[in-house]
Design a protein around this motif. Structure first.
Motif, PDB file in Angstrom:
ATOM      1  N   LEU A  26     -34.454  20.693 -10.387  1.00 11.91           N
ATOM      2  CA  LEU A  26     -33.871  19.530 -11.035  1.00 11.91           C
ATOM      3  C   LEU A  26     -32.428  19.327 -10.579  1.00 11.91           C
ATOM      4  CD1 LEU A  26     -33.926  17.226 -13.096  1.00 11.91           C
ATOM      5  CD2 LEU A  26     -33.271  18.889 -14.862  1.00 11.91           C
ATOM      6  N   GLU A  27     -31.687  20.420 -10.426  1.00  7.30           N
ATOM      7  CA  GLU A  27     -30.297  20.319  -9.954  1.00  7.30           C
ATOM      8  C   GLU A  27     -30.229  19.740  -8.547  1.00  7.30           C
ATOM      9  OE1 GLU A  27     -28.300  24.031 -10.332  1.00  7.30           O
ATOM     10  OE2 GLU A  27     -28.803  24.291 -12.450  1.00  7.30           O
ATOM     11  N   ASN A  28     -31.211  20.087  -7.713  1.00  8.27           N
ATOM     12  CA  ASN A  28     -31.258  19.551  -6.348  1.00  8.27           C
ATOM     13  C   ASN A  28     -31.788  18.119  -6.308  1.00  8.27           C
ATOM     14  OD1 ASN A  28     -30.310  21.962  -5.160  1.00  8.27           O
ATOM     15  ND2 ASN A  28     -32.378  22.830  -5.162  1.00  8.27           N
ATOM     16  N   LEU A  29     -32.627  17.777  -7.295  1.00  6.66           N
ATOM     17  CA  LEU A  29     -33.237  16.451  -7.325  1.00  6.66           C
ATOM     18  C   LEU A  29     -32.251  15.368  -7.746  1.00  6.66           C
ATOM     19  CD1 LEU A  29     -35.726  14.519  -7.371  1.00  6.66           C
ATOM     20  CD2 LEU A  29     -36.085  15.256  -9.747  1.00  6.66           C
ATOM     21  N   HIS A  52     -16.778  -0.486 -24.199  1.00  3.75           N
ATOM     22  CA  HIS A  52     -18.012   0.292 -24.136  1.00  3.75           C
ATOM     23  C   HIS A  52     -17.717   1.718 -23.673  1.00  3.75           C
ATOM     24  CE1 HIS A  52     -21.290  -2.194 -25.303  1.00  3.75           C
ATOM     25  NE2 HIS A  52     -20.988  -3.143 -24.456  1.00  3.75           N
ATOM     26  N   THR A  53     -18.351   2.686 -24.328  1.00  7.37           N
ATOM     27  CA  THR A  53     -18.154   4.085 -23.958  1.00  7.37           C
ATOM     28  C   THR A  53     -19.281   4.602 -23.079  1.00  7.37           C
ATOM     29  OG1 THR A  53     -19.259   4.800 -26.009  1.00  7.37           O
ATOM     30  CG2 THR A  53     -16.859   4.566 -26.048  1.00  7.37           C
ATOM     31  N   LEU A  54     -20.392   3.859 -23.031  1.00  3.96           N
ATOM     32  CA  LEU A  54     -21.537   4.312 -22.238  1.00  3.96           C
ATOM     33  C   LEU A  54     -21.693   3.408 -21.026  1.00  3.96           C
ATOM     34  CD1 LEU A  54     -23.832   6.400 -22.135  1.00  3.96           C
ATOM     35  CD2 LEU A  54     -25.303   4.702 -23.216  1.00  3.96           C
ATOM     36  N   GLN A  55     -21.158   3.829 -19.909  1.00  2.41           N
ATOM     37  CA  GLN A  55     -21.282   3.103 -18.655  1.00  2.41           C
ATOM     38  C   GLN A  55     -22.394   3.748 -17.816  1.00  2.41           C
ATOM     39  OE1 GLN A  55     -19.679   0.205 -17.794  1.00  2.41           O
ATOM     40  NE2 GLN A  55     -19.057   0.260 -19.947  1.00  2.41           N
ATOM     41  N   PRO A  56     -22.801   3.099 -16.707  1.00  4.42           N
ATOM     42  CA  PRO A  56     -23.924   3.615 -15.927  1.00  4.42           C
ATOM     43  C   PRO A  56     -23.834   5.095 -15.572  1.00  4.42           C
ATOM     44  CG  PRO A  56     -23.387   1.428 -15.185  1.00  4.42           C
ATOM     45  CD  PRO A  56     -22.334   1.792 -16.198  1.00  4.42           C
ATOM     46  N   THR A  57     -22.664   5.563 -15.137  1.00  6.92           N
ATOM     47  CA  THR A  57     -22.539   6.979 -14.760  1.00  6.92           C
ATOM     48  C   THR A  57     -22.784   7.881 -15.960  1.00  6.92           C
ATOM     49  OG1 THR A  57     -20.953   6.464 -13.004  1.00  6.92           O
ATOM     50  CG2 THR A  57     -20.994   8.732 -13.810  1.00  6.92           C
ATOM     51  N   ALA A  58     -22.232   7.478 -17.120  1.00  6.29           N
ATOM     52  CA  ALA A  58     -22.442   8.271 -18.334  1.00  6.29           C
ATOM     53  C   ALA A  58     -23.911   8.258 -18.743  1.00  6.29           C
ATOM     54  CB  ALA A  58     -21.571   7.732 -19.462  1.00  6.29           C
ATOM     55  N   LEU A  59     -24.577   7.124 -18.541  1.00  8.10           N
ATOM     56  CA  LEU A  59     -25.996   7.025 -18.880  1.00  8.10           C
ATOM     57  C   LEU A  59     -26.825   7.987 -18.032  1.00  8.10           C
ATOM     58  CD1 LEU A  59     -28.463   5.723 -20.216  1.00  8.10           C
ATOM     59  CD2 LEU A  59     -28.278   3.855 -18.553  1.00  8.10           C
ATOM     60  N   VAL A  60     -26.562   8.008 -16.729  1.00  7.24           N
ATOM     61  CA  VAL A  60     -27.309   8.903 -15.841  1.00  7.24           C
ATOM     62  C   VAL A  60     -26.991  10.365 -16.169  1.00  7.24           C
ATOM     63  CG1 VAL A  60     -27.729   9.578 -13.447  1.00  7.24           C
ATOM     64  CG2 VAL A  60     -27.418   7.164 -14.021  1.00  7.24           C
ATOM     65  N   SER A  61     -25.742  10.650 -16.522  1.00  5.97           N
ATOM     66  CA  SER A  61     -25.366  12.016 -16.894  1.00  5.97           C
ATOM     67  C   SER A  61     -26.106  12.451 -18.155  1.00  5.97           C
ATOM     68  CB  SER A  61     -23.850  12.110 -17.124  1.00  5.97           C
ATOM     69  OG  SER A  61     -23.148  11.836 -15.928  1.00  5.97           O
ATOM     70  N   GLU A  62     -26.216  11.544 -19.124  1.00  7.16           N
ATOM     71  CA  GLU A  62     -26.946  11.857 -20.357  1.00  7.16           C
ATOM     72  C   GLU A  62     -28.428  12.056 -20.061  1.00  7.16           C
ATOM     73  OE1 GLU A  62     -27.931  12.613 -24.274  1.00  7.16           O
ATOM     74  OE2 GLU A  62     -25.954  12.604 -23.304  1.00  7.16           O
ATOM     75  N   LEU A  63     -28.943  11.267 -19.138  1.00  7.35           N
ATOM     76  CA  LEU A  63     -30.342  11.424 -18.735  1.00  7.35           C
ATOM     77  C   LEU A  63     -30.562  12.816 -18.159  1.00  7.35           C
ATOM     78  CD1 LEU A  63     -33.163  10.180 -18.151  1.00  7.35           C
ATOM     79  CD2 LEU A  63     -32.242   9.429 -15.947  1.00  7.35           C
ATOM     80  N   LEU A  65     -28.878  15.534 -18.798  1.00  5.19           N
ATOM     81  CA  LEU A  65     -28.808  16.527 -19.869  1.00  5.19           C
ATOM     82  C   LEU A  65     -30.114  16.567 -20.662  1.00  5.19           C
ATOM     83  CD1 LEU A  65     -25.171  15.964 -21.192  1.00  5.19           C
ATOM     84  CD2 LEU A  65     -26.016  17.861 -19.789  1.00  5.19           C
ATOM     85  N   ARG A  66     -30.719  15.423 -20.872  1.00  6.44           N
ATOM     86  CA  ARG A  66     -31.997  15.393 -21.591  1.00  6.44           C
ATOM     87  C   ARG A  66     -33.097  16.039 -20.756  1.00  6.44           C
ATOM     88  NH1 ARG A  66     -32.658  10.486 -25.893  1.00  6.44           N
ATOM     89  NH2 ARG A  66     -30.474  10.397 -26.553  1.00  6.44           N
ATOM     90  N   PHE A  67     -33.042  15.805 -19.452  1.00  8.40           N
ATOM     91  CA  PHE A  67     -34.032  16.443 -18.585  1.00  8.40           C
ATOM     92  C   PHE A  67     -33.870  17.961 -18.594  1.00  8.40           C
ATOM     93  CE2 PHE A  67     -34.878  12.521 -15.737  1.00  8.40           C
ATOM     94  CZ  PHE A  67     -36.057  12.264 -16.421  1.00  8.40           C
ATOM     95  N   VAL A  68     -32.618  18.427 -18.610  1.00  7.14           N
ATOM     96  CA  VAL A  68     -32.364  19.870 -18.647  1.00  7.14           C
ATOM     97  C   VAL A  68     -33.006  20.483 -19.886  1.00  7.14           C
ATOM     98  CG1 VAL A  68     -30.566  21.633 -18.944  1.00  7.14           C
ATOM     99  CG2 VAL A  68     -30.254  19.804 -17.265  1.00  7.14           C
ATOM    100  N   GLY A  69     -33.010  19.728 -20.987  1.00  8.67           N
ATOM    101  CA  GLY A  69     -33.573  20.233 -22.231  1.00  8.67           C
ATOM    102  C   GLY A  69     -35.083  20.163 -22.305  1.00  8.67           C
ATOM    103  N   VAL A  84     -40.898   8.316 -16.403  1.00 10.18           N
ATOM    104  CA  VAL A  84     -40.365   9.133 -17.493  1.00 10.18           C
ATOM    105  C   VAL A  84     -38.876   8.828 -17.682  1.00 10.18           C
ATOM    106  CG1 VAL A  84     -39.876  11.494 -18.262  1.00 10.18           C
ATOM    107  CG2 VAL A  84     -42.074  10.951 -17.205  1.00 10.18           C
ATOM    108  N   ALA A  85     -38.150   8.678 -16.571  1.00 10.57           N
ATOM    109  CA  ALA A  85     -36.727   8.357 -16.650  1.00 10.57           C
ATOM    110  C   ALA A  85     -36.524   7.027 -17.369  1.00 10.57           C
ATOM    111  CB  ALA A  85     -36.126   8.294 -15.244  1.00 10.57           C
ATOM    112  N   ALA A  86     -37.422   6.075 -17.156  1.00 12.53           N
ATOM    113  CA  ALA A  86     -37.313   4.769 -17.806  1.00 12.53           C
ATOM    114  C   ALA A  86     -37.342   4.910 -19.317  1.00 12.53           C
ATOM    115  CB  ALA A  86     -38.452   3.861 -17.349  1.00 12.53           C
ATOM    116  N   ARG A  87     -38.287   5.705 -19.819  1.00 12.14           N
ATOM    117  CA  ARG A  87     -38.390   5.873 -21.271  1.00 12.14           C
ATOM    118  C   ARG A  87     -37.187   6.612 -21.831  1.00 12.14           C
ATOM    119  NH1 ARG A  87     -44.094   6.538 -23.900  1.00 12.14           N
ATOM    120  NH2 ARG A  87     -44.023   4.475 -22.989  1.00 12.14           N
TER     121      ARG A  87
END
Length: 211
Positions: A26-29, A52-63, A65-69, A84-87
């Motif tokens: 996942l880290e490489n992906l 706005h506090t949630l910009q595109p980069t922050a959104l992808v970063s949060e995504l 973190l959710r994948f890591v979990g 899956v990323a879409a949902r």
């Protein structure tokens, strides 16, 4: 051309390795697919006020973190990953929109572009939509016709082509095109009713039987 398009076999290999329990995959992906995920987030997330506090980069970063979990995920290829990323992106955006609205005591909207939906048969279209209203409409569509809801998620949040989406949900291209047209019309109508709560809600979104 994005990195994920340049190396589809490598993306698929990493996705399958991650599904098999290789956390390092996942880290490489993520660096490979980051640009494409960021592009999707940026073109959908139109309201770019500095407040706005949630910009595109922050959104992808949060995504990420959710994948890591994720402890039990089974992905086969690029289309499946972006599905899956879409949902997950939808969930993150809606959570953030609700939090923002709560902080503003019910005021303020998070808007997304509806450009992918195009124009309806009468030439009308909504350019942007309140994210929470769209989520409510999709939740209703999911109850009525889960397949059409998934098709919308794949096209809208994951940015898949109609061919990619049809392959992923396992229907013919002809069926996917027909259901995409029906789903768009239903959503536009439902969003109109959500915008005006005095209206009665529309009915079913049509059948979902394949050829």
């Amino acid at each position: 051309m994005s990195e994920s398009e340049k190396a589809p076999s490598e993306v698929t290999r990493l996705i399958r390795a991650w599904s098999d329990g290789d956390k390092g995959a996942l880290e490489n992906l993520m660096p490979i697919v980051f640009d494409e995920l960021h592009r999707l987030a940026r073109i959908r997330f139109l309201d770019e006020r500095k407040s706005h506090t949630l910009q595109p980069t922050a959104l992808v970063s949060e995504l990420y973190l959710r994948f890591v979990g994720e402890t039990n995920i089974n992905l086969q290829d690029r289309a499946h990953f972006f599905g899956v990323a879409a949902r997950r992106m939808r969930q993150i955006l809606v959570d953030h929109a609700r939090k923002t609205r709560a902080q503003k005591r019910g005021h303020g909207k998070t808007t997304l572009s509806l450009e992918v939906f195009g124009e309806m048969g009468d030439g009308s279209s909504k350019k942007v939509v309140d994210l929470i209203a769209l989520d409510q409409a999709l939740a209703k569509l999911s109850e009525i016709d889960p397949r059409k809801c998934r098709l919308v998620e794949l096209r809208f949040f994951a940015g898949l082509t109609i061919q990619e989406a049809s392959d992923m949900i396992g229907v013919s291209l002809r069926t996917a095109k027909r259901e995409w047209t029906i789903a768009k019309a239903w959503l536009f109508n439902e969003l109109k009713h959500i915008d005006d709560p005095r209206e009665e809600p529309p009915g079913r979104a049509g059948g979902s039987t394949d050829e």
